[in-house]
Design a protein around this motif. Sequence first.
Motif, PDB file in Angstrom:
ATOM      1  N   LYS A   2       0.858  -1.184   0.000  1.00 31.30           N
ATOM      2  CA  LYS A   2       0.000   0.000   0.000  1.00 31.30           C
ATOM      3  C   LYS A   2       0.898   1.240   0.000  1.00 31.30           C
ATOM      4  N   ALA A   3       0.496   2.248  -0.790  1.00 28.58           N
ATOM      5  CA  ALA A   3       1.247   3.508  -0.820  1.00 28.58           C
ATOM      6  C   ALA A   3       0.277   4.643  -1.102  1.00 28.58           C
ATOM      7  N   MET A   4       0.538   5.810  -0.510  1.00 22.70           N
ATOM      8  CA  MET A   4      -0.233   7.012  -0.833  1.00 22.70           C
ATOM      9  C   MET A   4       0.579   7.747  -1.901  1.00 22.70           C
ATOM     10  N   VAL A   5      -0.005   7.891  -3.092  1.00 24.82           N
ATOM     11  CA  VAL A   5       0.750   8.385  -4.242  1.00 24.82           C
ATOM     12  C   VAL A   5       0.254   9.770  -4.663  1.00 24.82           C
ATOM     13  N   LEU A   6       1.203  10.663  -4.962  1.00 30.03           N
ATOM     14  CA  LEU A   6       0.876  11.974  -5.537  1.00 30.03           C
ATOM     15  C   LEU A   6       1.066  11.867  -7.046  1.00 30.03           C
ATOM     16  N   LYS A   7      -0.023  12.072  -7.805  1.00 33.01           N
ATOM     17  CA  LYS A   7       0.067  11.967  -9.272  1.00 33.01           C
ATOM     18  C   LYS A   7       0.176  13.334  -9.930  1.00 33.01           C
ATOM     19  N   GLU A   8      -0.479  14.340  -9.333  1.00 33.13           N
ATOM     20  CA  GLU A   8      -0.393  15.678  -9.933  1.00 33.13           C
ATOM     21  C   GLU A   8      -0.432  16.762  -8.869  1.00 33.13           C
ATOM     22  N   ILE A   9       0.140  17.916  -9.233  1.00 33.12           N
ATOM     23  CA  ILE A   9       0.186  19.075  -8.345  1.00 33.12           C
ATOM     24  C   ILE A   9      -1.245  19.548  -8.103  1.00 33.12           C
ATOM     25  N   PRO A  55       8.442  17.933  -7.436  1.00 34.56           N
ATOM     26  CA  PRO A  55       8.833  16.528  -7.306  1.00 34.56           C
ATOM     27  C   PRO A  55       8.770  15.819  -8.668  1.00 34.56           C
ATOM     28  N   THR A  56       9.395  14.643  -8.763  1.00 38.95           N
ATOM     29  CA  THR A  56       9.295  13.811  -9.953  1.00 38.95           C
ATOM     30  C   THR A  56       7.989  13.017  -9.830  1.00 38.95           C
ATOM     31  N   LEU A  57       7.018  13.279 -10.707  1.00 42.48           N
ATOM     32  CA  LEU A  57       5.696  12.638 -10.572  1.00 42.48           C
ATOM     33  C   LEU A  57       5.584  11.377 -11.434  1.00 42.48           C
ATOM     34  N   PRO A  58       4.783  10.364 -11.052  1.00 40.14           N
ATOM     35  CA  PRO A  58       4.136  10.248  -9.745  1.00 40.14           C
ATOM     36  C   PRO A  58       5.171   9.921  -8.665  1.00 40.14           C
ATOM     37  N   ILE A  59       4.840  10.271  -7.429  1.00 39.56           N
ATOM     38  CA  ILE A  59       5.831  10.091  -6.349  1.00 39.56           C
ATOM     39  C   ILE A  59       5.144   9.638  -5.053  1.00 39.56           C
ATOM     40  N   VAL A  60       5.848   8.825  -4.300  1.00 41.11           N
ATOM     41  CA  VAL A  60       5.464   8.522  -2.916  1.00 41.11           C
ATOM     42  C   VAL A  60       6.251   9.503  -2.054  1.00 41.11           C
ATOM     43  N   GLN A 112      19.635  14.062  -4.542  1.00 42.77           N
ATOM     44  CA  GLN A 112      18.292  13.506  -4.706  1.00 42.77           C
ATOM     45  C   GLN A 112      17.584  13.541  -3.362  1.00 42.77           C
ATOM     46  N   GLY A 113      16.384  14.079  -3.344  1.00 47.26           N
ATOM     47  CA  GLY A 113      15.607  14.159  -2.106  1.00 47.26           C
ATOM     48  C   GLY A 113      14.693  12.950  -1.966  1.00 47.26           C
ATOM     49  N   THR A 114      14.638  12.388  -0.759  1.00 46.21           N
ATOM     50  CA  THR A 114      13.714  11.279  -0.478  1.00 46.21           C
ATOM     51  C   THR A 114      12.279  11.788  -0.596  1.00 46.21           C
ATOM     52  N   GLY A 115      11.431  11.040  -1.276  1.00 46.78           N
ATOM     53  CA  GLY A 115      10.040  11.459  -1.441  1.00 46.78           C
ATOM     54  C   GLY A 115       9.904  12.667  -2.336  1.00 46.78           C
ATOM     55  N   CYS A 116      10.935  12.948  -3.149  1.00 47.65           N
ATOM     56  CA  CYS A 116      10.884  14.081  -4.074  1.00 47.65           C
ATOM     57  C   CYS A 116      11.419  13.632  -5.432  1.00 47.65           C
ATOM     58  N   HIS A 117      12.661  13.102  -5.426  1.00 50.59           N
ATOM     59  CA  HIS A 117      13.260  12.552  -6.649  1.00 50.59           C
ATOM     60  C   HIS A 117      13.257  11.034  -6.620  1.00 50.59           C
ATOM     61  N   ALA A 118      13.048  10.456  -5.443  1.00 51.52           N
ATOM     62  CA  ALA A 118      12.958   8.998  -5.282  1.00 51.52           C
ATOM     63  C   ALA A 118      11.796   8.737  -4.335  1.00 51.52           C
ATOM     64  N   ASN A 119      11.130   7.592  -4.486  1.00 55.90           N
ATOM     65  CA  ASN A 119       9.974   7.296  -3.637  1.00 55.90           C
ATOM     66  C   ASN A 119      10.358   7.271  -2.159  1.00 55.90           C
ATOM     67  N   GLY A 120       9.452   7.797  -1.320  1.00 55.14           N
ATOM     68  CA  GLY A 120       9.725   7.933   0.109  1.00 55.14           C
ATOM     69  C   GLY A 120       8.869   7.037   0.978  1.00 55.14           C
ATOM     70  N   GLY A 121       8.434   7.576   2.112  1.00 58.06           N
ATOM     71  CA  GLY A 121       7.926   6.751   3.198  1.00 58.06           C
ATOM     72  C   GLY A 121       6.430   6.686   3.421  1.00 58.06           C
ATOM     73  N   TYR A 122       5.618   7.322   2.552  1.00 57.91           N
ATOM     74  CA  TYR A 122       4.162   7.185   2.693  1.00 57.91           C
ATOM     75  C   TYR A 122       3.757   5.857   2.057  1.00 57.91           C
ATOM     76  N   ALA A 123       4.332   4.757   2.540  1.00 55.43           N
ATOM     77  CA  ALA A 123       4.139   3.445   1.927  1.00 55.43           C
ATOM     78  C   ALA A 123       4.603   2.379   2.915  1.00 55.43           C
ATOM     79  N   GLN A 124       4.324   1.107   2.563  1.00 51.92           N
ATOM     80  CA  GLN A 124       4.750   0.025   3.455  1.00 51.92           C
ATOM     81  C   GLN A 124       6.235  -0.320   3.309  1.00 51.92           C
ATOM     82  N   TYR A 125       6.808  -0.022   2.142  1.00 55.44           N
ATOM     83  CA  TYR A 125       8.221  -0.341   1.911  1.00 55.44           C
ATOM     84  C   TYR A 125       8.906   0.759   1.127  1.00 55.44           C
ATOM     85  N   THR A 126      10.237   0.843   1.280  1.00 55.78           N
ATOM     86  CA  THR A 126      11.043   1.700   0.408  1.00 55.78           C
ATOM     87  C   THR A 126      12.442   1.101   0.296  1.00 55.78           C
TER      88      THR A 126
END
Length: 333
Positions: A2-9, A55-60, A112-126
């Motif tokens: 499960k992850a909460m994903v941002l698809k668009e601004i 951020p790089t979209l889509p992104i966690v 590279q920022g976590t949760g900005c250029h690479a997927n971050g922590g609004y999820a079960q795994y990273t």
Amino acid sequence: MKAMVLKEISPIEKGPLVMMDLPIPIPGPEEILVNISACGVCHTELDEIEGRIKPTLPIVLGHEIVGRVERSGSEVTKFKSGDRVGVAWIHSACGKCHFCYAGNENLCFGFQGTGCHANGGYAQYTVVKEDFAYPIPDRFSDTEAAPLLCAGAIGYRDLRLSGIKKGQTLGLFGFGASAHIVLQIADYWGCEVFVFTRSEEHRMLAKKLGATWAGGPEDEPPKKVHCTIDFTPVGETVPRALSVLEKGGRLVMAVIRKRNAVPSLDYAQHLWDEKEVKSVANITRKDVEEFLTLAAEIPMRPEIQEFTLAEANLALQELKERKIRGAKVLRIK
Ligand SMILES: [Zn+2]
Ligand SMILES: [Zn+2]
């Protein structure tokens, strides 16, 4: 997973984070797979969601991650399965540019920022390179440790860059999550702290946490300060923060973006007498490591308000509305 994903601004009020099922990421040779138990919610996420930072979209989103190592790449040597680790805003840096060589990896061209250029922590795994993960001191629970990884570590960097010395006086403009932590470290270092904030509630809290004086941004403090740190998102505080500085003092600007322009400065009043102005960008691994050790030594007790992963939009909206009852942390699973 499960992850909460941002698809668009989008404005946060529209609830732009969407719960999705994503494949569990596979760690590369130097990477660890982290089974996430907590992720802090930060103001930077609001800037990403609403487009002030791209951020790089889509992104966690999420860069205050605490969890346990579940799998390791073939070249990993520092961690083993079950180790508790944290991941902060710095997800990686190139390691080869002149900034990286000088220890200023926060300024790396390839930062590279976590949760900005690479997927971050609004999820079960990273996944993250083992060199960019940190052991978490036993003293802290998972949710307590999460906000230390951003608000805490950045606050420590702000304080370090201010050049404050033991026994000197520090002025803080604004009193959010980082300022809380800065006040506690400065107090521990034997510094006198003055807090400038509009909120009566924040002034009371500041005094409770050790501030010797608290007033509004326009109020005159009992004496000049050696360093000021400005945490506010507005331009008007800059001339104020400079005018309460002692000769030779330094102003550190601790925010990524100001909402409005810094008003014009009067050279004689604001800058003369060897005053300095410095901004803070990103964070280094050394900041995170040193701060975690210091936080356990003091020890700090972060106040936490927990949310579920599915409540991420709500947590961010409350942050925007400044409904702050401790650092907001998503408890994952
Ligand atoms: Zn943050
Ligand atoms: Zn570099």
